[in-house]
Scaffold this motif. Sequence first.
Motif, PDB file in Angstrom:
ATOM      1  N   ASN A  89       0.816  -1.213   0.000  1.00 49.44           N
ATOM      2  CA  ASN A  89       0.000   0.000   0.000  1.00 49.44           C
ATOM      3  C   ASN A  89       0.853   1.268   0.000  1.00 49.44           C
ATOM      4  OD1 ASN A  89      -2.326  -1.493  -0.014  1.00 49.44           O
ATOM      5  ND2 ASN A  89      -2.763  -1.218   2.154  1.00 49.44           N
ATOM      6  N   VAL A  90       2.065   1.173   0.525  1.00 47.40           N
ATOM      7  CA  VAL A  90       2.952   2.329   0.594  1.00 47.40           C
ATOM      8  C   VAL A  90       3.782   2.471  -0.691  1.00 47.40           C
ATOM      9  CG1 VAL A  90       4.913   3.319   1.879  1.00 47.40           C
ATOM     10  CG2 VAL A  90       3.054   2.264   3.111  1.00 47.40           C
ATOM     11  N   MET A  91       3.911   1.392  -1.458  1.00 43.94           N
ATOM     12  CA  MET A  91       4.753   1.379  -2.654  1.00 43.94           C
ATOM     13  C   MET A  91       4.303   2.392  -3.720  1.00 43.94           C
ATOM     14  SD  MET A  91       5.790  -2.348  -3.980  1.00 43.94           S
ATOM     15  CE  MET A  91       5.976  -3.410  -2.573  1.00 43.94           C
ATOM     16  N   PRO A  92       5.199   3.300  -4.127  1.00 42.86           N
ATOM     17  CA  PRO A  92       4.860   4.214  -5.218  1.00 42.86           C
ATOM     18  C   PRO A  92       5.076   3.543  -6.573  1.00 42.86           C
ATOM     19  CG  PRO A  92       7.046   4.697  -4.426  1.00 42.86           C
ATOM     20  CD  PRO A  92       6.517   3.586  -3.560  1.00 42.86           C
TER      21      PRO A  92
ATOM     22  N   ALA B 152       9.304   2.122  -0.376  1.00 41.74           N
ATOM     23  CA  ALA B 152       8.208   1.837   0.554  1.00 41.74           C
ATOM     24  C   ALA B 152       8.744   1.541   1.950  1.00 41.74           C
ATOM     25  CB  ALA B 152       7.382   0.664   0.047  1.00 41.74           C
ATOM     26  N   MET B 153       9.817   0.751   2.015  1.00 40.74           N
ATOM     27  CA  MET B 153      10.423   0.424   3.315  1.00 40.74           C
ATOM     28  C   MET B 153      10.955   1.668   4.006  1.00 40.74           C
ATOM     29  SD  MET B 153      12.522  -3.042   2.574  1.00 40.74           S
ATOM     30  CE  MET B 153      11.720  -4.578   2.233  1.00 40.74           C
ATOM     31  N   LYS B 154      11.659   2.513   3.242  1.00 36.14           N
ATOM     32  CA  LYS B 154      12.209   3.750   3.819  1.00 36.14           C
ATOM     33  C   LYS B 154      11.111   4.630   4.388  1.00 36.14           C
ATOM     34  CE  LYS B 154      16.321   4.185   1.002  1.00 36.14           C
ATOM     35  NZ  LYS B 154      16.695   4.510  -0.370  1.00 36.14           N
ATOM     36  N   TRP B 155      10.024   4.795   3.620  1.00 34.53           N
ATOM     37  CA  TRP B 155       8.924   5.631   4.082  1.00 34.53           C
ATOM     38  C   TRP B 155       8.266   5.048   5.313  1.00 34.53           C
ATOM     39  CZ3 TRP B 155       6.225   6.701  -1.269  1.00 34.53           C
ATOM     40  CH2 TRP B 155       6.996   7.622  -1.985  1.00 34.53           C
ATOM     41  N   LEU B 156       8.030   3.740   5.317  1.00 34.67           N
ATOM     42  CA  LEU B 156       7.383   3.083   6.459  1.00 34.67           C
ATOM     43  C   LEU B 156       8.229   3.265   7.723  1.00 34.67           C
ATOM     44  CD1 LEU B 156       4.726   1.520   6.657  1.00 34.67           C
ATOM     45  CD2 LEU B 156       6.012  -0.583   6.455  1.00 34.67           C
TER      46      LEU B 156
ATOM     47  N   GLY C 266      -2.523   6.623   7.356  1.00 38.55           N
ATOM     48  CA  GLY C 266      -1.199   6.871   7.907  1.00 38.55           C
ATOM     49  C   GLY C 266      -0.339   7.759   7.021  1.00 38.55           C
ATOM     50  N   ALA C 267       0.776   8.216   7.594  1.00 36.01           N
ATOM     51  CA  ALA C 267       1.647   9.184   6.929  1.00 36.01           C
ATOM     52  C   ALA C 267       2.373   8.593   5.733  1.00 36.01           C
ATOM     53  CB  ALA C 267       2.660   9.720   7.936  1.00 36.01           C
ATOM     54  N   ALA C 268       2.773   7.313   5.813  1.00 33.13           N
ATOM     55  CA  ALA C 268       3.508   6.693   4.706  1.00 33.13           C
ATOM     56  C   ALA C 268       2.629   6.559   3.462  1.00 33.13           C
ATOM     57  CB  ALA C 268       4.037   5.325   5.136  1.00 33.13           C
ATOM     58  N   VAL C 269       1.356   6.207   3.656  1.00 34.21           N
ATOM     59  CA  VAL C 269       0.431   6.101   2.525  1.00 34.21           C
ATOM     60  C   VAL C 269       0.150   7.487   1.952  1.00 34.21           C
ATOM     61  CG1 VAL C 269      -1.886   5.394   1.812  1.00 34.21           C
ATOM     62  CG2 VAL C 269      -0.598   3.974   3.382  1.00 34.21           C
ATOM     63  N   LYS C 270       0.063   8.494   2.839  1.00 35.81           N
ATOM     64  CA  LYS C 270      -0.148   9.874   2.392  1.00 35.81           C
ATOM     65  C   LYS C 270       1.023  10.330   1.518  1.00 35.81           C
ATOM     66  CE  LYS C 270      -1.216  14.501   4.143  1.00 35.81           C
ATOM     67  NZ  LYS C 270      -0.484  15.167   3.062  1.00 35.81           N
ATOM     68  N   LYS C 271       2.223   9.933   1.883  1.00 32.09           N
ATOM     69  CA  LYS C 271       3.414  10.268   1.101  1.00 32.09           C
ATOM     70  C   LYS C 271       3.320   9.666  -0.299  1.00 32.09           C
ATOM     71  CE  LYS C 271       7.877  11.344   0.505  1.00 32.09           C
ATOM     72  NZ  LYS C 271       8.350  12.692   0.314  1.00 32.09           N
ATOM     73  N   ARG C 272       2.855   8.407  -0.391  1.00 35.02           N
ATOM     74  CA  ARG C 272       2.686   7.758  -1.693  1.00 35.02           C
ATOM     75  C   ARG C 272       1.638   8.501  -2.529  1.00 35.02           C
ATOM     76  NH1 ARG C 272      -0.967   3.003  -2.836  1.00 35.02           N
ATOM     77  NH2 ARG C 272      -2.240   4.593  -1.886  1.00 35.02           N
TER      78      ARG C 272
END
Length: 158
Positions: free
Chosen positions: A70-73, A102-106, A134-140
């Motif tokens: 889900n976080v992966m761009p 994705a790992m870095k953002w998480l 969450g913030a990581a998904v928002k970043k994506r």
Amino acid sequence: MRKRAAKKRPLLPDPRFNDQLVTRFVNMMMWDGKKSVAFKVFYDAIDIVDTKKTDEEKTALEIWKDALSNVMPHVEVRSRRVGGATFQIPNPIRADRKVSTAMKWLISYSRKRNEKSMALRLASEILAAAKEEGAAVKKRVDTHKMAEANKAFSHFRF
């Protein structure tokens, strides 16, 4: 590059889940070469996810993998100078870079949370990302919006 590309070293799978992706995540989370501490934090976070999860048919590791996906761009913007102006040019991302981003953002957004321990922070961020919050998904989402907004400059791609 002048020299040939460095060859990828094989990663050993982690002891508990026998998964190379977990080892890669722990290696990114590790500080000062303290891998055992990083493994403990990760396993504690997975245990917390296991107790807090709402979906009973999924394991905690599957929830973590869902959160990661889900976080992966899928696209990113890269700066490129064309005739004195700098343009943000959307580019598709390679598969291994998607995972590492994705790992870095998480990890980074877990560190910015304000729970007591890192295991709790990571577990909360994993659970939020698994629910597409969450913030990581928002970043994506922000990254994808930026790429969409600059789609007009995609003909400058190099």
